[in-house]
Design a protein around this motif. Structure first.
Motif, PDB file in Angstrom:
ATOM      1  N   UNK A 161       0.834  -1.211   0.000  1.00  0.00           N
ATOM      2  CA  UNK A 161       0.000   0.000   0.000  1.00  0.00           C
ATOM      3  C   UNK A 161       0.864   1.254   0.000  1.00  0.00           C
ATOM      4  N   UNK A 162       1.968   1.221   0.731  1.00  0.00           N
ATOM      5  CA  UNK A 162       2.858   2.377   0.760  1.00  0.00           C
ATOM      6  C   UNK A 162       3.416   2.678  -0.622  1.00  0.00           C
ATOM      7  N   UNK A 163       3.723   1.644  -1.382  1.00  0.00           N
ATOM      8  CA  UNK A 163       4.229   1.865  -2.739  1.00  0.00           C
ATOM      9  C   UNK A 163       3.173   2.491  -3.634  1.00  0.00           C
ATOM     10  N   UNK A 164       1.923   2.057  -3.474  1.00  0.00           N
ATOM     11  CA  UNK A 164       0.827   2.636  -4.266  1.00  0.00           C
ATOM     12  C   UNK A 164       0.640   4.100  -3.897  1.00  0.00           C
ATOM     13  N   UNK A 165       0.677   4.391  -2.600  1.00  0.00           N
ATOM     14  CA  UNK A 165       0.532   5.780  -2.146  1.00  0.00           C
ATOM     15  C   UNK A 165       1.699   6.617  -2.645  1.00  0.00           C
ATOM     16  N   UNK A 166       2.909   6.073  -2.597  1.00  0.00           N
ATOM     17  CA  UNK A 166       4.093   6.812  -3.057  1.00  0.00           C
ATOM     18  C   UNK A 166       3.985   7.137  -4.543  1.00  0.00           C
ATOM     19  N   UNK A 167       3.554   6.161  -5.349  1.00  0.00           N
ATOM     20  CA  UNK A 167       3.412   6.412  -6.786  1.00  0.00           C
ATOM     21  C   UNK A 167       2.376   7.482  -7.065  1.00  0.00           C
ATOM     22  N   UNK A 168       1.260   7.415  -6.348  1.00  0.00           N
ATOM     23  CA  UNK A 168       0.221   8.421  -6.589  1.00  0.00           C
ATOM     24  C   UNK A 168       0.668   9.801  -6.102  1.00  0.00           C
ATOM     25  N   UNK A 169       1.441   9.864  -5.016  1.00  0.00           N
ATOM     26  CA  UNK A 169       1.961  11.162  -4.553  1.00  0.00           C
ATOM     27  C   UNK A 169       2.926  11.751  -5.570  1.00  0.00           C
ATOM     28  N   UNK A 170       3.786  10.932  -6.124  1.00  0.00           N
ATOM     29  CA  UNK A 170       4.736  11.424  -7.131  1.00  0.00           C
ATOM     30  C   UNK A 170       3.984  11.920  -8.360  1.00  0.00           C
ATOM     31  N   UNK A 171       2.977  11.169  -8.789  1.00  0.00           N
ATOM     32  CA  UNK A 171       2.193  11.577  -9.946  1.00  0.00           C
ATOM     33  C   UNK A 171       1.459  12.891  -9.671  1.00  0.00           C
ATOM     34  N   UNK A 172       0.903  13.031  -8.459  1.00  0.00           N
ATOM     35  CA  UNK A 172       0.186  14.254  -8.105  1.00  0.00           C
ATOM     36  C   UNK A 172       1.104  15.468  -8.105  1.00  0.00           C
ATOM     37  N   UNK A 183      -2.570  17.149  -1.396  1.00  0.00           N
ATOM     38  CA  UNK A 183      -2.329  15.766  -1.841  1.00  0.00           C
ATOM     39  C   UNK A 183      -3.086  14.783  -0.948  1.00  0.00           C
ATOM     40  N   UNK A 184      -3.039  15.007   0.354  1.00  0.00           N
ATOM     41  CA  UNK A 184      -3.723  14.111   1.284  1.00  0.00           C
ATOM     42  C   UNK A 184      -5.238  14.156   1.063  1.00  0.00           C
ATOM     43  N   UNK A 185      -5.787  15.362   0.924  1.00  0.00           N
ATOM     44  CA  UNK A 185      -7.228  15.472   0.693  1.00  0.00           C
ATOM     45  C   UNK A 185      -7.633  14.797  -0.615  1.00  0.00           C
ATOM     46  N   UNK A 186      -6.826  14.928  -1.643  1.00  0.00           N
ATOM     47  CA  UNK A 186      -7.118  14.294  -2.922  1.00  0.00           C
ATOM     48  C   UNK A 186      -7.114  12.770  -2.778  1.00  0.00           C
TER      49      UNK A 186
END
Length: 157
Positions: free
Chosen positions: A45-56, A68-71
């Motif tokens: 899950x951390x990897x998925x969150x990290x990828x989405x944070x980088x993309x954002x 980013x957190x609210x999104x």
């Protein structure tokens, strides 16, 4: 000061190489036995969150942690706490981005008017200085721009 994760690694190393009991090694490195046996469950899950944070942050350069957190919570529906997202945000070093300074676009100034005869333009100027005893005084100057002749100097404290 050694991090708890590092203490845990050293304890595991001592138990594996030196064949010391877990309880003795945990007592030596002041690590609880539950911490010694703990295995993280949310790496995927951390990897998925990290990828989405980088993309954002690549797409929305002005978005900081809060947006980013609210999104992630409202749009992507990630069931994660703000502490976890902020930890990942810091590990990715997204909180260290510095905005470049904005440059002011200045209009080119008009060239100064050059006087062609005496008494066409005058300039005023204030100057200040200090006496040896520390007392300040000011000078008011009036100058003709054509021949740089001084019309008057007024001095006062």
């Amino acid at each position: 000061m050694v991090k708890p994760s590092r203490c845990r690694e050293m304890t595991q190393c001592v138990v594996a190489k030196k064949r010391v009991s877990i309880s003795l090694a945990c007592d030596q490195f002041t690590v609880s036995r539950t911490c010694y046996r703990y295995v993280g469950k949310c790496n995927a899950e951390n990897k998925v969150i990290a990828k989405s944070l980088i993309r954002l942050t690549d797409n929305q350069r002005r978005w900081r942690f809060g947006l980013c957190y609210l999104y992630l919570r409202t749009v992507k529906r990630f069931p994660c706490t703000h502490k976890r997202v902020y930890r990942i945000f810091r590990e990715l070093k997204l909180n260290l981005r510095i905005k470049p300074p904005r440059r002011l676009v200045r209009e080119k100034p008009e060239p100064l008017a050059v006087p062609t005869e005496i008494n066409q333009t005058w300039s005023m100027n204030f100057m200040h200085d200090q006496l040896e005893n520390g007392r300040n005084f000011r000078l008011f100057n009036v100058i003709d721009d054509f021949n740089r002749e001084t019309f008057g100097i007024k001095v006062n404290f």
